[in-house]
Scaffold this active site. Structure first.
Site, PDB file in Angstrom:
ATOM      1  N   GLY A 100       0.938  -1.150  -0.036  1.00  0.00           N
ATOM      2  CA  GLY A 100       0.358   0.158  -0.655  1.00  0.00           C
ATOM      3  C   GLY A 100       0.698   0.954  -0.166  1.00  0.00           C
ATOM      4  O   GLY A 100       0.205   1.622  -0.668  1.00  0.00           O
ATOM      5  N   PHE A 101       2.145   0.940  -0.260  1.00  0.00           N
ATOM      6  CA  PHE A 101       3.177   2.953   0.811  1.00  0.00           C
ATOM      7  C   PHE A 101       3.343   2.389  -1.060  1.00  0.00           C
ATOM      8  O   PHE A 101       3.384   3.633  -1.484  1.00  0.00           O
ATOM      9  CB  PHE A 101       3.798   2.233   1.632  1.00  0.00           C
ATOM     10  CG  PHE A 101       5.091   3.215   1.862  1.00  0.00           C
ATOM     11  CD1 PHE A 101       4.224   4.451   2.983  1.00  0.00           C
ATOM     12  CD2 PHE A 101       5.413   3.932   1.272  1.00  0.00           C
ATOM     13  CE1 PHE A 101       4.719   5.257   2.801  1.00  0.00           C
ATOM     14  CE2 PHE A 101       6.473   5.649   1.361  1.00  0.00           C
ATOM     15  CZ  PHE A 101       5.451   5.853   2.745  1.00  0.00           C
ATOM     16  N   ASN A 158      -8.449   4.676   5.071  1.00  0.00           N
ATOM     17  CA  ASN A 158      -8.048   4.826   3.554  1.00  0.00           C
ATOM     18  C   ASN A 158      -9.265   3.764   3.299  1.00  0.00           C
ATOM     19  O   ASN A 158      -9.752   2.528   3.400  1.00  0.00           O
ATOM     20  CB  ASN A 158      -6.874   4.147   3.558  1.00  0.00           C
ATOM     21  CG  ASN A 158      -6.867   2.592   3.107  1.00  0.00           C
ATOM     22  OD1 ASN A 158      -7.382   2.167   1.920  1.00  0.00           O
ATOM     23  ND2 ASN A 158      -6.193   1.709   3.554  1.00  0.00           N
ATOM     24  N   PHE A 215      -7.465  -0.452  -4.347  1.00  0.00           N
ATOM     25  CA  PHE A 215      -6.484  -1.088  -4.812  1.00  0.00           C
ATOM     26  C   PHE A 215      -6.117  -0.078  -6.555  1.00  0.00           C
ATOM     27  O   PHE A 215      -6.257  -0.294  -7.738  1.00  0.00           O
ATOM     28  CB  PHE A 215      -7.015  -2.421  -5.632  1.00  0.00           C
ATOM     29  CG  PHE A 215      -7.263  -3.525  -5.228  1.00  0.00           C
ATOM     30  CD1 PHE A 215      -6.666  -3.563  -3.456  1.00  0.00           C
ATOM     31  CD2 PHE A 215      -7.821  -4.506  -4.754  1.00  0.00           C
ATOM     32  CE1 PHE A 215      -6.895  -4.359  -2.463  1.00  0.00           C
ATOM     33  CE2 PHE A 215      -7.879  -5.638  -4.119  1.00  0.00           C
ATOM     34  CZ  PHE A 215      -7.090  -5.847  -3.430  1.00  0.00           C
ATOM     35  N   SER A 244      -8.856  -6.848   2.006  1.00  0.00           N
ATOM     36  CA  SER A 244      -9.174  -5.243   1.712  1.00  0.00           C
ATOM     37  C   SER A 244     -10.795  -4.805   2.146  1.00  0.00           C
ATOM     38  O   SER A 244     -11.886  -5.690   1.293  1.00  0.00           O
ATOM     39  CB  SER A 244      -9.026  -4.754   0.617  1.00  0.00           C
ATOM     40  OG  SER A 244      -8.926  -3.378  -0.191  1.00  0.00           O
ATOM     41  N   ASN A 287     -12.310  -2.413   0.573  1.00  0.00           N
ATOM     42  CA  ASN A 287     -12.173  -0.840   0.034  1.00  0.00           C
ATOM     43  C   ASN A 287     -12.760  -1.423  -1.533  1.00  0.00           C
ATOM     44  O   ASN A 287     -12.907  -0.690  -2.671  1.00  0.00           O
ATOM     45  CB  ASN A 287     -10.947  -0.269  -0.425  1.00  0.00           C
ATOM     46  CG  ASN A 287     -11.034   0.459   0.707  1.00  0.00           C
ATOM     47  OD1 ASN A 287     -11.733   1.119   2.320  1.00  0.00           O
ATOM     48  ND2 ASN A 287      -9.959   0.037   1.713  1.00  0.00           N
ATOM     49  N   THR A 288     -12.701  -3.034  -1.844  1.00  0.00           N
ATOM     50  CA  THR A 288     -13.073  -2.962  -3.320  1.00  0.00           C
ATOM     51  C   THR A 288     -14.140  -4.407  -2.357  1.00  0.00           C
ATOM     52  O   THR A 288     -14.809  -5.142  -1.969  1.00  0.00           O
ATOM     53  CB  THR A 288     -12.462  -4.762  -3.544  1.00  0.00           C
ATOM     54  OG1 THR A 288     -11.183  -3.362  -4.193  1.00  0.00           O
ATOM     55  CG2 THR A 288     -12.913  -4.972  -5.073  1.00  0.00           C
ATOM     56  N   LYS A 330      -3.456 -12.788   3.505  1.00  0.00           N
ATOM     57  CA  LYS A 330      -3.156 -11.285   4.245  1.00  0.00           C
ATOM     58  C   LYS A 330      -4.853 -11.653   4.627  1.00  0.00           C
ATOM     59  O   LYS A 330      -5.636 -11.336   3.945  1.00  0.00           O
ATOM     60  CB  LYS A 330      -3.328 -10.181   3.667  1.00  0.00           C
ATOM     61  CG  LYS A 330      -3.032  -9.005   4.349  1.00  0.00           C
ATOM     62  CD  LYS A 330      -2.553  -7.899   3.395  1.00  0.00           C
ATOM     63  CE  LYS A 330      -2.627  -6.579   4.907  1.00  0.00           C
ATOM     64  NZ  LYS A 330      -1.976  -5.266   4.537  1.00  0.00           N
ATOM     65  N   ASN A 384      -5.182  -6.975   7.945  1.00  0.00           N
ATOM     66  CA  ASN A 384      -5.466  -6.082   6.883  1.00  0.00           C
ATOM     67  C   ASN A 384      -5.911  -4.120   7.868  1.00  0.00           C
ATOM     68  O   ASN A 384      -6.413  -4.532   9.572  1.00  0.00           O
ATOM     69  CB  ASN A 384      -5.940  -5.933   5.624  1.00  0.00           C
ATOM     70  CG  ASN A 384      -6.290  -5.394   4.740  1.00  0.00           C
ATOM     71  OD1 ASN A 384      -5.548  -4.019   4.640  1.00  0.00           O
ATOM     72  ND2 ASN A 384      -5.914  -6.429   3.154  1.00  0.00           N
ATOM     73  N   THR A 385      -6.596  -3.599   7.060  1.00  0.00           N
ATOM     74  CA  THR A 385      -6.641  -2.571   8.650  1.00  0.00           C
ATOM     75  C   THR A 385      -8.787  -3.097   8.697  1.00  0.00           C
ATOM     76  O   THR A 385      -9.119  -4.281   7.698  1.00  0.00           O
ATOM     77  CB  THR A 385      -7.361  -1.874   6.691  1.00  0.00           C
ATOM     78  OG1 THR A 385      -8.148  -1.864   6.406  1.00  0.00           O
ATOM     79  CG2 THR A 385      -6.090  -0.696   6.756  1.00  0.00           C
ATOM     80  N   GLY A 413      -0.917  -1.363  13.637  1.00  0.00           N
ATOM     81  CA  GLY A 413      -0.438  -0.190  14.734  1.00  0.00           C
ATOM     82  C   GLY A 413       0.773  -0.418  15.586  1.00  0.00           C
ATOM     83  O   GLY A 413       1.147   0.473  16.838  1.00  0.00           O
TER      84      GLY A 413
END
Length: 350
Positions: free
Chosen positions: A67-68, A115, A119, A178, A180-181, A221, A250-251, A303
């Site tokens: 992600g970075f 975030n 992707f 994730s 976010n998808t 993950k 993950n988040t 964290g």
């Protein structure tokens, strides 16, 4: 210097713009000869930090999470800050813009980030061109599916990414966690996840045979929001498919009632990372390690803002750790602090 000079300036600006700005600055300073200074300031070269995990030798156990450096543009420059490994991605077969902006938010009072990037990346084949440079560091390839690809066709997307990256990365991470998808986390369910991992394992064997090389380690993950029963299923799936390990976590889509940031920020949709995730991430690591009797390696992420946070993950059962939000908040000195703390702990044990 970072926390008292650089970060206050960065935190006045939009987070996504800062991300691109920081890339430009790292690239610029590296080109004009600062790479050696970065290595002097931040790297610790000590054989005692080396870790043998899933058949690979890591220079030290502190990595940069996916992600970075999504598009593999800066992995060599970032390695100068002392990382033992760098994970690129998440990559998809076709380029995609991700979710509409604004999609990245700082929760400063909680030292977290929300975030919902979705992707966003230039596609796996663009990353392959970037990866043709010599690597100074071990590289992990985090792979996913395009948003437009339905879940019943997801395997094809993962295999496209796997085949494209096979000769260019040291290990793979299958990202089905994730938030976010839309619909992606449905692939974490027992049956579709088992089928996906089995297909990737078959492709791993075929590709290694064809190229006359070893199979590449495959990691999964997972989300921090899984129940204990779902985590027990993950252990069974890892054992059944014989993949090489798990990245936890993950988040999170959860929002703790004790968060101190502005209510409107807290309620932004997306995955939350940073300090608010620390305890849950550690609990998942400990659960997987204990319930599996340490049957597989775990990379702990979520964290880590101090050396103590990293040691806690390692003591809970992680073999390696990764940074993302902690790197943003604490700066590159965090990597050195963690590695020094690991060495000090080894020395104190005699």
């Amino acid at each position: 210097m970072y926390k008292f000079l650089v970060r206050p300036i960065f935190f006045l600006l939009d987070p996504e713009k800062v991300h691109h700005l920081s890339f430009s600055l790292i690239r610029f300073f590296s080109k004009i000869g600062f790479s050696g200074l970065f290595r002097t300031l931040y790297q610790i070269n000590d054989k005692r930090l080396e870790r043998e995990v899933f058949g690979l030798t890591f220079k030290n156990p502190v990595g940069l999470a996916a992600g970075f450096d999504k598009d593999a543009k800066l992995y060599n420059e970032l390695s100068n800050f002392g990382f033992g490994f760098i994970e690129i991605g998440t990559l998809t077969p076709k380029p995609q813009k991700g979710n509409p902006k604004t999609r990245l938010f700082r929760l400063k009072a909680d030292e977290g980030i929300i975030n919902r990037m979705g992707f966003n990346n230039l596609g796996v084949f663009d990353a392959v061109e970037q990866l043709k440079k010599d690597h100074k560091v071990l590289i992990g390839g985090n792979i996913g599916k395009n948003k437009a690809t339905p879940n019943n066709m997801a395997v094809k997307d993962y295999l496209i990414c796997f085949d494209a990256l096979f000769d260019h990365v040291d290990y793979f991470v299958v990202n089905v966690s994730s938030p976010n998808t839309p619909g992606l986390r449905e692939l974490q369910d027992k049956e579709p996840l088992t089928a996906l991992l089995q297909e990737i394992k078959k492709e791993n064997y075929k590709y290694a045979l064809k190229s006359k090389t070893k199979e590449k380690p495959i990691l999964l993950k997972i989300a921090p929001d899984l129940s204990d029963n779902q985590l027990l299923d993950i252990i069974k799936i890892v054992n059944k498919t014989k993949i090489d390990g798990v990245i936890a976590t993950n988040t999170t889509i959860a929002r703790d009632k004790n968060l101190k940031s502005d209510y409107m920020l807290i309620e932004e949709p997306g995955g939350l990372s940073g300090k608010p995730l620390a305890n849950r991430s550690t609990a998942v690591i400990r659960f997987l390690s204990e319930k599996s009797n340490k049957a597989f390696p775990i990379i702990g992420v979520g964290g880590i803002h101090s050396a103590e946070d990293a040691l806690e993950k390692l003591e809970a059962g992680a073999d390696l750790v990764q940074l993302w939000t902690g790197f943003v908040y604490e700066g590159p000195s965090l990597i050195k602090k963690i590695n020094k703390a690991i060495l000090q702990k080894m020395e104190s044990k005699g």
